[in-house]
Design a protein around this motif. Structure first.
Motif, PDB file in Angstrom:
ATOM      1  N   ASN A 249       0.983  -1.117  -0.039  1.00 44.72           N
ATOM      2  CA  ASN A 249      -0.031  -0.101  -0.093  1.00 44.72           C
ATOM      3  C   ASN A 249       0.881   1.246  -0.130  1.00 44.72           C
ATOM      4  O   ASN A 249       1.364   1.493   1.002  1.00 44.72           O
ATOM      5  N   HIS A 250       1.062   1.870  -1.106  1.00 40.40           N
ATOM      6  CA  HIS A 250       2.162   2.929  -1.263  1.00 40.40           C
ATOM      7  C   HIS A 250       1.383   4.328  -1.315  1.00 40.40           C
ATOM      8  O   HIS A 250       0.731   4.530  -1.853  1.00 40.40           O
ATOM      9  N   HIS A 251       1.970   4.841   0.161  1.00 43.76           N
ATOM     10  CA  HIS A 251       1.348   6.340   0.360  1.00 43.76           C
ATOM     11  C   HIS A 251       2.055   7.267  -0.662  1.00 43.76           C
ATOM     12  O   HIS A 251       3.255   7.253  -0.831  1.00 43.76           O
ATOM     13  N   VAL A 252       1.118   8.094  -1.142  1.00 37.79           N
ATOM     14  CA  VAL A 252       1.481   9.387  -2.068  1.00 37.79           C
ATOM     15  C   VAL A 252       0.628  10.414  -1.493  1.00 37.79           C
ATOM     16  O   VAL A 252      -0.269  10.863  -2.026  1.00 37.79           O
ATOM     17  N   ASP A 253       1.251  11.055  -0.286  1.00 36.73           N
ATOM     18  CA  ASP A 253       0.432  11.872   0.493  1.00 36.73           C
ATOM     19  C   ASP A 253       1.344  12.913   1.252  1.00 36.73           C
ATOM     20  O   ASP A 253       1.045  13.248   2.284  1.00 36.73           O
ATOM     21  N   SER A 254       2.337  13.111   0.698  1.00 39.23           N
ATOM     22  CA  SER A 254       3.463  14.194   1.186  1.00 39.23           C
ATOM     23  C   SER A 254       3.948  13.660   2.434  1.00 39.23           C
ATOM     24  O   SER A 254       4.491  14.451   3.346  1.00 39.23           O
ATOM     25  N   GLY A 255       3.714  12.299   2.784  1.00 33.04           N
ATOM     26  CA  GLY A 255       4.289  11.703   4.031  1.00 33.04           C
ATOM     27  C   GLY A 255       3.415  11.915   5.309  1.00 33.04           C
ATOM     28  O   GLY A 255       3.642  11.469   6.176  1.00 33.04           O
TER      29      GLY A 255
END
Ligand code: NAD
Length: 269
Positions: A249-255
């Motif tokens: 589940n790869h987060h692309v959310d500015s961390g």
């Protein structure tokens, strides 16, 4: 030569030019991919709004296959896969970028979600990935990649996300089970957990503007993500660049997801 030169895929979930699926599709086109698309069936054949919106975006990029599909209808899904198989034979990647919850159920509280609303939300937002995966494994080449879209509300409580958080939790778990089952066939399955982006679907989520503000002040990068951010990461997960990645589940959310407390400057205010 582009990363997707000679590669073919199937994309579910472009409603308009704000759709996350479109942000990813644009990157795939830039890298040379050829794609088939689905759109929600139009109720009035005289005014095919869904088809027209999709056509306007993808036809200038050379798309020929635009197939109506309501994922609650097995016959629609059969038609999609029959058409894609007849046209392409095999495919290299599949993007699932679909979610839905009835407004009355989405607005919460969760303890008031109706039985029918819960079933429909889970059916469209989660079961669709399962029923699509069953068909996709027949035409995905070894080395193929499937990707779905999730949100942090599946891991933590995000007020306003409500029943969709429950769906995303189930979706992320489904990704792990599918990754284990399809791995021996050489097929990878991942999810991309995107930060908030203004789209048709997200306009139905309560407190959305508050979330945008929180991400821009509390995330490590102190900014909201852009369609370009999610497009690039989606392209990576569908490409051979991520050949060793599955069940992720790869987060692309500015961390944002790593934070356990607000940044120090906010704590001192
Ligand atoms: P969107 O409204 O552009 O896309 C949602 C898509 O789901 C639409 O194309 C719609 O036609 C499709 N859909 C709904 N019911 C369907 C059905 N019965 N059959 C077939 N298709 C159906 O919105 P989006 O924000 O691009 O959403 C795409 C995905 O990204 C969703 O899974 C959403 O939960 C997820 N996501 C969105 C955000 C955000 O902030 N926008 C953040 C994280 C994850």
């Amino acid at each position: 030569m582009g990363l997707f030169e000679g590669k073919k895929g199937l994309v579910f979930g472009i409603a308009n030019d704000h759709s996350i699926a479109w942000a990813i599709t644009e990157k795939l086109y830039d890298e040379g991919a050829e794609m088939a698309f689905t759109h929600l069936p139009d109720k009035d054949p005289e005014r095919p709004r869904m088809e027209r919106r999709l056509r306007k975006l993808v036809e200038p990029r050379g798309a020929k296959l635009m197939i109506p599909c309501d994922v609650t209808k097995e016959e629609d899904l059969d038609k999609v896969f029959e058409t894609v198989k007849a046209e392409y034979g095999e495919i290299d990647f599949l993007l699932h970028s679909i979610a839905y919850a009835p407004m009355d159920d989405l607005k919460g509280p969760v303890y008031n979600v109706s039985r029918d609303g819960f079933k429909l939300s889970m059916e469209i937002s989660v079961y669709s990935l399962i029923t699509i995966a069953r068909r996709a494994r027949e035409i995905l080449k070894p080395g193929g990649s499937m990707l779905t879209l999730s949100y942090l509300g599946g891991e933590k409580v995000i007020p306003g996300y409500n029943v969709m958080g429950i769906c995303k939790s189930a979706l992320e778990n489904t990704v792990m089970y599918l990754a284990n089952e399809l791995g021996p066939e050489g097929i990878r399955v991942n999810s991309l957990s995107a930060g908030p982006l203004k789209t048709l679907s997200s306009s139905a989520v309560g407190e959305f503007d508050v979330m945008m503000k929180l991400y821009s002040t509390m995330s490590p990068l102190r900014k909201n993500i852009t369609p370009d951010d999610v497009g690039k990461a989606g392209m990576y997960l569908l490409s051979d660049l991520s050949s060793g990645v599955s069940g992720e589940n790869h987060h692309v959310d500015s961390g944002y997801h790593i934070m356990g407390a607000p940044p120090i400057e906010l704590q001192q205010m």
